[in-house]
Design a protein around this motif. Structure first.
Motif, short mmCIF file in Angstrom:
data_model
loop_
_atom_site.label_atom_id
_atom_site.label_comp_id
_atom_site.label_asym_id
_atom_site.label_seq_id
_atom_site.Cartn_x
_atom_site.Cartn_y
_atom_site.Cartn_z
N ARG A 144 6.09 0.85 8.10
CA ARG A 144 4.85 1.18 8.21
C ARG A 144 4.57 2.22 7.30
NH1 ARG A 144 3.04 0.85 14.66
NH2 ARG A 144 3.39 -1.45 14.83
N ASP A 145 5.39 3.12 7.21
CA ASP A 145 4.92 4.34 6.32
C ASP A 145 4.90 3.77 4.89
OD1 ASP A 145 4.73 7.33 6.07
OD2 ASP A 145 6.61 7.10 4.67
N GLU A 146 5.74 2.85 4.32
CA GLU A 146 5.85 2.30 3.15
C GLU A 146 4.76 1.32 3.01
OE1 GLU A 146 8.68 -0.89 2.92
OE2 GLU A 146 9.23 -0.57 0.87
N LEU A 147 4.04 0.86 4.18
CA LEU A 147 2.91 -0.08 3.94
C LEU A 147 1.53 0.53 3.46
CD1 LEU A 147 3.93 -2.98 6.27
CD2 LEU A 147 3.04 -3.15 3.84
N ILE A 148 1.57 1.87 4.56
CA ILE A 148 0.51 2.88 4.35
C ILE A 148 0.47 3.42 2.88
CG2 ILE A 148 -0.52 5.09 4.85
CD1 ILE A 148 0.57 4.45 7.76
N ARG A 149 1.61 3.87 2.36
CA ARG A 149 1.55 4.24 0.98
C ARG A 149 1.17 3.28 -0.15
NH1 ARG A 149 5.63 3.37 -2.80
NH2 ARG A 149 5.91 5.22 -4.17
N ALA A 150 1.63 1.96 0.23
CA ALA A 150 1.33 0.90 -0.83
C ALA A 150 -0.44 0.61 -0.75
CB ALA A 150 1.94 -0.36 -0.40
N ILE A 151 -1.07 0.73 0.54
CA ILE A 151 -2.25 0.60 0.90
C ILE A 151 -2.98 1.79 -0.04
CG2 ILE A 151 -4.24 0.47 2.31
CD1 ILE A 151 -2.32 -0.68 4.52
N LYS A 152 -2.63 2.97 0.03
CA LYS A 152 -3.13 4.04 -0.66
C LYS A 152 -3.16 3.89 -2.14
CE LYS A 152 -2.64 7.60 3.00
NZ LYS A 152 -1.59 8.82 3.41
N CYS A 153 -1.85 3.42 -2.69
CA CYS A 153 -1.62 3.41 -3.92
C CYS A 153 -2.53 2.31 -4.37
CB CYS A 153 -0.31 2.95 -4.19
SG CYS A 153 1.09 4.01 -4.37
N MET A 154 -2.86 1.04 -3.86
CA MET A 154 -3.56 0.16 -4.31
C MET A 154 -5.02 0.59 -4.53
SD MET A 154 -1.99 -3.39 -2.78
CE MET A 154 -1.76 -2.88 -0.79
N ASP A 156 -6.13 3.78 -4.64
CA ASP A 156 -5.96 4.72 -6.06
C ASP A 156 -6.17 4.03 -7.37
OD1 ASP A 156 -5.99 6.97 -4.44
OD2 ASP A 156 -4.03 7.50 -4.72
N ASP A 157 -5.39 2.98 -7.48
CA ASP A 157 -5.23 2.08 -8.57
C ASP A 157 -6.62 1.41 -8.84
OD1 ASP A 157 -2.63 2.85 -8.81
OD2 ASP A 157 -1.41 0.97 -8.61
N GLY A 158 -7.41 1.41 -7.98
CA GLY A 158 -8.95 0.87 -7.94
C GLY A 158 -8.50 -1.13 -7.85
N CYS A 159 -7.37 -1.13 -7.30
CA CYS A 159 -7.22 -2.67 -6.98
C CYS A 159 -8.43 -3.44 -6.62
CB CYS A 159 -6.10 -2.83 -6.09
SG CYS A 159 -4.51 -2.72 -7.08
N ASN A 160 -8.94 -4.49 -6.93
CA ASN A 160 -9.99 -5.28 -6.59
C ASN A 160 -9.49 -6.12 -5.52
OD1 ASN A 160 -12.07 -7.11 -6.14
ND2 ASN A 160 -12.06 -7.85 -8.22
N PRO A 161 -10.35 -5.73 -4.07
CA PRO A 161 -9.82 -6.53 -2.99
C PRO A 161 -9.77 -7.80 -3.11
CG PRO A 161 -11.39 -5.06 -2.49
CD PRO A 161 -11.39 -4.86 -3.87
N GLU A 162 -10.79 -8.66 -4.01
CA GLU A 162 -10.45 -10.10 -4.27
C GLU A 162 -9.30 -10.53 -4.65
OE1 GLU A 162 -13.27 -11.88 -3.22
OE2 GLU A 162 -14.24 -10.09 -2.51
N THR A 165 -2.75 -10.16 -3.76
CA THR A 165 -2.26 -11.25 -3.51
C THR A 165 -0.75 -10.62 -2.82
OG1 THR A 165 -0.93 -10.89 -5.56
CG2 THR A 165 -2.74 -12.45 -5.42
N GLU A 166 0.01 -11.58 -2.15
CA GLU A 166 1.37 -11.22 -1.87
C GLU A 166 2.21 -10.45 -2.98
OE1 GLU A 166 3.50 -14.07 0.08
OE2 GLU A 166 1.74 -14.44 1.47
N GLU A 167 2.26 -10.74 -4.01
CA GLU A 167 2.83 -10.05 -5.22
C GLU A 167 2.27 -8.57 -5.55
OE1 GLU A 167 1.63 -13.16 -5.33
OE2 GLU A 167 3.86 -14.14 -5.14
N THR A 168 1.00 -8.48 -5.38
CA THR A 168 0.35 -7.05 -5.51
C THR A 168 0.90 -6.23 -4.60
OG1 THR A 168 -1.52 -8.25 -6.04
CG2 THR A 168 -1.76 -5.85 -5.81
N VAL A 169 0.97 -6.57 -3.31
CA VAL A 169 1.55 -5.64 -2.13
C VAL A 169 3.17 -5.71 -2.62
CG1 VAL A 169 1.81 -5.53 0.22
CG2 VAL A 169 -0.25 -6.70 -0.47
N SER A 170 3.94 -6.33 -2.75
CA SER A 170 5.21 -6.16 -3.00
C SER A 170 5.44 -5.28 -4.10
CB SER A 170 6.00 -7.46 -3.38
OG SER A 170 5.79 -8.43 -2.39
#
Ligand code: IPE
Ligand code: IPE
Ligand code: MG
Length: 239
Positions: A144-154, A156-162, A165-170
């Motif tokens: 869960r900690d890893e997923l929270i970190r990933a969400i924060k990183c995405m 911060d990176d200004g990832c466009n929610p649209e 993909t699964e690859e973005t999360v991985s």
């Protein structure tokens, strides 16, 4: 190839094996020894398992060494575990370098003792150019900690929610660039995931074995790999 009387098919070898190394405390208790004696004995098992995985040509081996929940244990056990991890990394560095092992840590290093962080960073830098077995040690790791970190990183990176993909999360997980585990082994008979590789285990095969981690050996590993090779992996498809 044949090992300990088991046939292993090289074409069916898992690329990534992850192990929840459990049962050190119970192993020690059976011998009326302190829990840390179990953890110390476990270091030899870790050493032998890394060497065997490397010989078998497994690409990635992930070992769950300390979870984000393991801080709940006594100060004595936590500091004992940290010292053993430090000792292991320092002692194994030469051998890892020689055996072409590349080290990665999965987990939040910020809460680890400074000397552990230093040893780990040194070992990562020293093994960076190696291209044999990728050894992941999950240290202060929580799925869960890893997923929270990933969400924060995405974010911060200004990832466009649209476009997520699964690859973005991985790509934002500690295991970025590595295949998901084909096989997850848990020793000691407990049948739960305990916050391990929650995203990556979507299609992993699970083997729960009763062996306590300090008793796990190359023969046990071979038996479990042979069991894995008999599984029919369908990924939701049908024949
Ligand atoms: C696994 O053994 C090692 C770590 C969690 C660090 P345990 O210490 O959990 O052993 P048991 O489950 O108490 O037997
Ligand atoms: C999981 O084992 C963590 C590691 C092996 C490092 P635990 O012994 O901490 O898990 P629970 O508490 O039995 O779920
Ligand atoms: Mg346990």
């Amino acid at each position: 190839m044949e090992h300990f009387g088991y046939h292993l098919d090289e074409a069916l070898m898992p690329k990534h094996v992850a192990i929840i190394m459990d049962g050190n405390g119970r192993w020690a208790k059976k011998r009326k020894r302190p829990r840390l004696f179990g953890h110390r004995t476990a270091l030899k098992t870790v050493h032998d398992t890394v060497a065997f995985a490397s010989d078998l040509g497994i690409e990635v081996l992930t070992l769950y060494a300390f979870s984000t929940e393991n801080w709940k244990r006594s100060d004595e056990e936590v500091s004992g575990l940290m010292n053993l991890i430090l000792e292991f990394i320092d002692k194994q560095l030469e051998e890892m370098t020689q055996n072409n092992v590349r080290l990665r840590i999965l987990g939040d290093k910020s809460r680890l003792p400074g000397k552990v962080v230093e040893a780990v960073d040194r070992a990562i830098a020293r093994t960076e150019a190696n291209n044999g077995l990728n050894l992941n040690i999950a240290l202060n790791y929580g799925g869960r900690d890893e997923l929270i970190r990933a969400i924060k990183c995405m974010m911060d990176d200004g990832c466009n929610p649209e476009t997520i993909t699964e690859e973005t999360v991985s790509a934002h997980l500690y295991t970025a660039g590595q295949p998901d585990p084909d096989l997850i082994i848990r020793t000691s008979g407990e049948k739960r995931i305990s916050n391990f590789l929650l995203w990556q285990c979507a299609y992993s095969e699970f083997i729960f074995d009763d062996v306590l981690w300090p008793d796990f050996d190359n023969e046990t590993f071979t038996r479990l790999l042979a069991e894995y090779q008999k599984r029919d992996r369908r990924y939701g498809g049908a024949k």
